[in-house]
Design an enzyme around this catalytic site. Sequence first.
Site, mmCIF file in Angstrom:
data_model
loop_
_atom_site.group_PDB
_atom_site.id
_atom_site.type_symbol
_atom_site.label_atom_id
_atom_site.label_comp_id
_atom_site.label_asym_id
_atom_site.label_seq_id
_atom_site.Cartn_x
_atom_site.Cartn_y
_atom_site.Cartn_z
ATOM 1 N N TYR A 30 0.612 -1.214 0.153
ATOM 2 C CA TYR A 30 0.065 -0.014 -0.202
ATOM 3 C C TYR A 30 0.990 1.345 -0.125
ATOM 4 O O TYR A 30 0.563 2.216 -0.517
ATOM 5 C CB TYR A 30 -0.955 0.049 1.126
ATOM 6 C CG TYR A 30 -1.688 1.398 1.487
ATOM 7 C CD1 TYR A 30 -2.456 2.082 0.567
ATOM 8 C CD2 TYR A 30 -1.400 1.986 2.867
ATOM 9 C CE1 TYR A 30 -3.160 2.974 0.977
ATOM 10 C CE2 TYR A 30 -1.732 3.250 3.259
ATOM 11 C CZ TYR A 30 -2.674 3.717 2.123
ATOM 12 O OH TYR A 30 -3.226 5.088 2.255
ATOM 13 N N ARG A 170 -4.606 0.241 -8.777
ATOM 14 C CA ARG A 170 -3.458 -0.053 -8.057
ATOM 15 C C ARG A 170 -3.409 -1.539 -7.901
ATOM 16 O O ARG A 170 -4.229 -2.092 -7.056
ATOM 17 C CB ARG A 170 -3.456 0.523 -6.656
ATOM 18 C CG ARG A 170 -3.306 2.169 -6.662
ATOM 19 C CD ARG A 170 -3.336 2.909 -5.508
ATOM 20 N NE ARG A 170 -3.415 4.436 -5.683
ATOM 21 C CZ ARG A 170 -4.088 5.255 -4.894
ATOM 22 N NH1 ARG A 170 -4.404 4.712 -3.496
ATOM 23 N NH2 ARG A 170 -3.894 6.488 -5.150
ATOM 24 N N HIS A 281 0.703 12.742 -6.754
ATOM 25 C CA HIS A 281 0.334 11.750 -5.952
ATOM 26 C C HIS A 281 1.286 10.602 -5.586
ATOM 27 O O HIS A 281 0.740 9.437 -5.431
ATOM 28 C CB HIS A 281 -1.187 11.162 -6.215
ATOM 29 C CG HIS A 281 -2.153 11.010 -5.073
ATOM 30 N ND1 HIS A 281 -3.086 11.981 -4.837
ATOM 31 C CD2 HIS A 281 -2.130 10.154 -4.119
ATOM 32 C CE1 HIS A 281 -3.685 11.476 -3.566
ATOM 33 N NE2 HIS A 281 -3.278 10.483 -3.225
#
Length: 385
Positions: A30, A170, A281
């Site tokens: 993550y 993702r 980001h």
Amino acid sequence: MSFSFNPQYPTVAELRIRAKQRIPGFVFDYVDGGCNEDVNLHKNTAEIRDVELTPYYLSKHSGSDLRTELFGHVYDAPFGIAPVGLQGMIWPGAAEILAQAAHAHNIPFVLSTVTTSSIERISEITSGQAWFQLYHPAEERLRDDIIRRAAAAGCPVLVILCDVPTFGYRPRDIRNGLAMPPKMTLRNMIQIATRPNWAWRTLVTGRPSFETLKPYMPKGLNLKNLGLFMNQMFSGRLNEEKIAPIRDMWKGKLVLKGVASEADTEKAIKLGLDGIIVSNHGGRQLDAGESTIKPMTRIAAAYGDRITVMMDSGMRSGPDIARTLANGAAFTFMGRPFMYGVSALGKAGGDHTISILKTQLQQVMEQICCETTGNLPRHLITKPA
Ligand SMILES: Cc1cc2nc3c(=O)[nH]c(=O)nc-3n(C[C@H](O)[C@H](O)[C@H](O)COP(=O)(O)O)c2cc1C
């Protein structure tokens, strides 16, 4: 206050390796991952490192000073801690650890709407110095209430986000079934079992939750409906009509994060914003986009006298910060380096990561005989086209 520096981990790269050994695989994925094929994630760092600086060894040099003024506050270094969601899942207490370290070092800490500590708690830790990043709520009532809380807590800067109109694709998180709290698949449970330190600390600290958003969540919301509720609560798609009332309401400095084009910079100026953070980001949203150093350099040159141009995404060292400032950024932010630091070293990790970056930046500036961070552009070697 004295700051700690752990000589075993003199670089962010080494903190990353240690972090990987200390936290479960789905958590590391993550933090560490980008989106799609991770093209932009890698370009971010690689293209910053194409920037070269020239030393002026024979110039008169009376020492390098990292202190940098931003929005009327003199920070001790030209970098801050970018907003990161779910910090307490990555390492228990991470948001508080980093806020404390940032405050002690006099650098900005930006609290994410979707992290695991509240506006009020972080404001208390930082004596009202922390910035707040707002994910745009779908309902005006909720937006107004969160902004009111940020103002009441004394936040000097509100950061609004434009680069999450839709959630990034993702693959790691999809494969891992990442949710809040994480899904307990057999694979995830095995990963947790092999990281007993993380598991024990998570147990002792208590299950992380979205502390800022708690007052708006229905009591007894079950896990299955939490994701759905969050999707309804926030509509990340920002536009001029949504920014204008925020500008009217917010009396402090207002910063737009996620800008990647001249067109959006012009809109930010027209709307009366005080600053922009050129950011992609950390390569987590648009894999087909540019790395941030490219648009930041163009934007700073064209608009830097009308709006404060800052940058994040890809910096991992003092030299990277120096390169970015040399290309025209007024200030920089980083996300992952601090999360690696806390995951690797727990409570000492925030302080240590800030100390590494400060020490490295000081070294570069001394090396090239640059006295102030504002003078770094003088050392930029313009590349042949
Ligand atoms: C795990 C993770 C979670 C993030 N969560 C948020 C968030 O909640 N809000 C936000 O504005 N940016 C978020 N970001 C983006 C960071 O603020 C920042 O733009 C990015 O990390 C910069 O790139 P770097 O990690 O290469 O320094 C997140 C980044 C990471 C790595």
